[in-house]
Structure formats: C-alpha cells, structure tokens
Design an enzyme around this catalytic site. Structure first.
Site, short mmCIF file in Angstrom:
data_model
loop_
_atom_site.label_atom_id
_atom_site.label_comp_id
_atom_site.label_asym_id
_atom_site.label_seq_id
_atom_site.Cartn_x
_atom_site.Cartn_y
_atom_site.Cartn_z
CG ASP A 81 -0.23 0.02 2.54
OD1 ASP A 81 0.79 -0.69 2.67
OD2 ASP A 81 -0.66 0.74 3.47
CD GLU A 145 4.06 0.61 7.20
OE1 GLU A 145 4.75 0.89 8.18
OE2 GLU A 145 3.76 1.46 6.33
ZN ZN Z 1 6.71 2.02 4.31
#
Ligand code: ZN
Length: 437
Positions: A81, A145
């Site tokens: 992401d 994340e």
């Molecule tokens: Zn990162």
C-alpha cells in the site's frame, strides 16, 4: 555475469513500474491487484505463492522457497500500500511508473514498492537458479502498513502465524549510505522508538462568552500546560544502539549521553542530528480543540500530543513523566495508542550477512546500527515470534536528505542502480544465512 546482472536490473525495473501503475492508495488500499501481479510474476519462476486476505480486496501475498528444515527461516518483508498522492504537485504521473534518466518515478518508488520489487526479484531469481535453502526463504508483501487498520502484518501474525513465522527478517527502515568523519557507513535499523501519542483533556466549566466571570475557561487553562510540554527538556539516556553506533563510527564507546553528543558533533553535524532524538523521549503538542461556538466558553479543551518513547520505556513511565511536567491541575491523560518500541540484538548472523555484503560491494564501508524514530511492521514479528528484524534496503545513489524529502511527498522516485543494489543485497543475505553448507 554482466549479462545476468543487467537482466535482473531490467527485471526489477519493469516489476516496479507494474506495481506503481496499480493504485494502492491506502485508504482504501485495494492491494489484492498488487498481490496478484506479484503472484503471476513469481509463479513463472516456480515460487509457491499463497494469498491471505481478511477481506477480498486487501490480500497479503506470502511466497516461499521451502527449506530442507535444517536451517533458520528468513523472511523478506514489505508492504504494497502507499499514501495519497496529489497529482497537481507532481511533475510526473504518480501512477505512471515512468522511467526517466535512470530513475523510476511514482508513488511508492521509495516507500516501498521499490523494495517489494527487489524482494520479489531476489526470491524469483534464486528459485530459477535452483537455490535449495537450509531453512525456508519467505517473501511477504503485506497490505495496510500505512494505516495499520488490521488487514496486514498484524493480522497475518495473529491469524496465520505458520505462514509468516521466521527467525530473521529484512524490512524497510534504513539502508542509506552516509559518509561520517571521512568513512562510509550503511545505516541498518535494529530498533525503533515507540509511537505513543496521548490526549491531554483540560477541564473547566462552560458559560456564555459575554460573562467570562461565571465560567472556567478550559482553553485558557490549557495554555500554560501546552507551554510546559513545549519547554520540557527530557532527561537523556544512553541506549545500546546509540552506544554501538558511536563506537562503530568513532572507534570510541561513549559512557554518557552528553559524551554521545560531544563525540557526534566532532564527527559531523549530520551524526549529531541523527542521534539527538535517540537520547530521550519526545513530547510534541500538535492538535487542539475546544469550544465549537464562538460565544460559548469551553468546559473541555483537548490537546493531542505526539510522543515517541525510547525502546523499553513503558506507557506508565511516560505518564509519570508527563504528570511531573504538568504538575497538579484539572486535567486527564489518555493514551491514544502505543506501537513499536521494539529492538533486535545487534550481534547476530543477520548482522554478519549485512556486513559481508557491504564489504563486498563497497570495500572499506561498514554497516552502522541505528534506532529509527518512526516504526514499521517489524515490531509485529519481534513480538509474535522473537524474530531478529532489521530495516535494511541499501541506497547509495540517492542521498539520504533527498530520500527523506521525497518519501510520502511529491516526485517520489528511485534510481534503478539502487534497486539493483537492493536485489544484490537480498540475494546475498539469503545465500549467506541459508547456504547449503
Ligand atoms: Zn513504508
């Protein structure tokens, strides 16, 4: 040899371009498309892949070359992401993946689709060569994340521990080549500060703003407390990572935090800047809310304080310090979250692998351990499995100051040479930790 190297360079470049062209802005993420691209690429090289998803659009990929069960497990960790890109601020399409003057441009080039691509190419190329590791070599490209809402690494460690359990792990976090005191070092992150923001709620009594005498203005009462937080000079502490860093760079082990700064300033302002936030916790008031109406004196004023703790410091210790700073008063403290703050040993076989690789590609240079101020997904693995996790993705073309400016910002890009360097490191780490001998 030269032919093989240039092939991997092209392979990692093209894979990164493909990943950048998939918009995985989080939220909402939609990382499944990236996981499928990686799976298609890896399966062509005969690497086993599995997708794990809490919800269908947000898959994590776990790929593996199974070991013979005799050695440790090594995992390459990354996330697919990215953070939002405002195209109007960019001089290229943030999702174009354009190759311009030896650099791949786009959101995620540095954080961290470049490393995703390098990890995939490292494991794929090893598989094609028939690499038979002693323990499993695992590649894990996670979702989520950047927001950390429970779809990625934390969920995998909790729900599918057998898929991602590992002894050693290589993740994002550092790897920059820096020159300090005339010598070259590659920073390697072995620990992270804990992100522990809290809310300071100041209490008063509301009333009509035209009659301040009958009220007790929480906003006004908050002012001296905010000032006290801003003026606080935290007590300094010498953590093992800073001690080891200074010893590596200066040849002298410091015995006190004051000596750290003195030694660091003697080497370079960059080193002093790097170690300063690693000597204590930080308290930074960043947000304030009080009355929602101009003519109403607020009964409550909420101050949000960003706070980063040294590894090992607890939330209770933090609260004690904050109460000392603020003194007695009409306020409440609430911890908002606490993430990170974990560390791994420095003297490990993984450190040996990093050192050997640095020495081989850049004779005379050495890795230098560092604690980073931000936190990554490494802490989930340290907490779940006691994994030795380092943040290391080598970078020597792009200067550290430029990288810091581009991450999460406009015109993010990565030099192809650094991608190739990353592939070289990851292959070498797998070969040295999981060799057949
Ligand atoms: Zn990162």
């Amino acid at each position: 040899m030269a032919v093989e190297v240039s092939t991997l360079r092209q392979e990692v470049t093209e894979l990164l371009q493909g990943l950048i062209r998939i918009d995985t802005t989080n939220p909402p993420g939609n990382e499944t498309a990236a996981a499928e691209l990686l799976r298609d690429y890896l399966e062509e090289s005969g690497v086993e892949c599995e997708l794990y998803a809490k919800i269908p659009e947000r898959a994590n990929l776990v790929a593996r070359i199974p070991g013979r069960g005799e050695g440790p497990k090594l995992l390459f960790l990354s996330h697919t992401d990215v953070v939002l890109a405002d195209a109007s601020e960019w001089s290229a399409d943030p999702f174009g993946g354009e190759l311009r003057d030896g650099e791949v441009w786009g959101r995620g080039a540095l954080d961290m689709k470049g490393q995703v691509a390098a990890e995939a190419v490292a494991i794929a190329s090893l598989a094609r060569e028939g690499f038979e590791p002693s323990g499993d070599l695992i590649f894990c490209a996670t979702a989520d994340e950047e927001v950390g809402a429970g779809f990625g690494a934390s969920w995998l460690c909790e729900e599918h521990p057998e898929a991602v359990r590992c002894d050693y792990l290589i993740n994002e976090g550092s790897g920059d080549r820096v020159e300090l005191g005339g010598n070259a070092f590659y920073l390697c992150s072995v620990s992270e500060k804990k992100s522990a923001p809290f809310r300071l709620r100041v209490l008063g009594r509301s009333g009509h703003a035209s009659m301040p005498g009958i009220a007790d203005n929480a906003l006004v009462k908050a002012a001296p407390l905010i000032q006290a937080l801003g003026a606080y000079k935290p007590e300094r502490e010498l953590i093992p990572e800073v001690e080891a860093l200074l010893e590596t760079v200066t040849g002298q082990a410091p015995t006190s935090p004051e000596q750290v700064l003195e030694l660091a300033r003697g080497v370079s302002p960059l080193l002093a800047e790097m170690v300063d936030p690693l000597l204590s916790l930080t308290l930074s008031p960043t947000m304030a809310t009080a009355s929602q109406k101009r003519n109403v004196i607020p009964a409550v004023c909420d101050i949000t304080v960003d706070s980063r703790l040294l590894p090992g410091t607890t939330i209770d210790e933090q609260e004690g310090i904050v109460r000392d700073v603020l003194g007695e008063g009409d306020y409440e403290l609430t911890s908002l979250e606490a993430h990170g703050g974990t560390r791994s040993e420095i003297k490990t076989p993984l450190w040996g692998a990093v050192s050997a690789w640095v020495e081989s590609v850049d004779p005379g240079a050495r890795p230098a351990p560092i604690c980073v101020a931000g936190f990554t997904d490494s802490h989930w693995f340290r907490e779940a499995f006691g994994t030795v996790a380092y943040g290391f993705f080598p970078s020597r073309v792009l200067p550290i100051e430029t990288a810091a400016r581009l991450i999460h910002s406009a015109d993010e890009r990565v030099p192809v040479e650094d991608l190739e360097l990353g592939v070289s490191f990851l292959r070498s780490a797998a070969q040295s930790l999981l060799s057949n001998s």
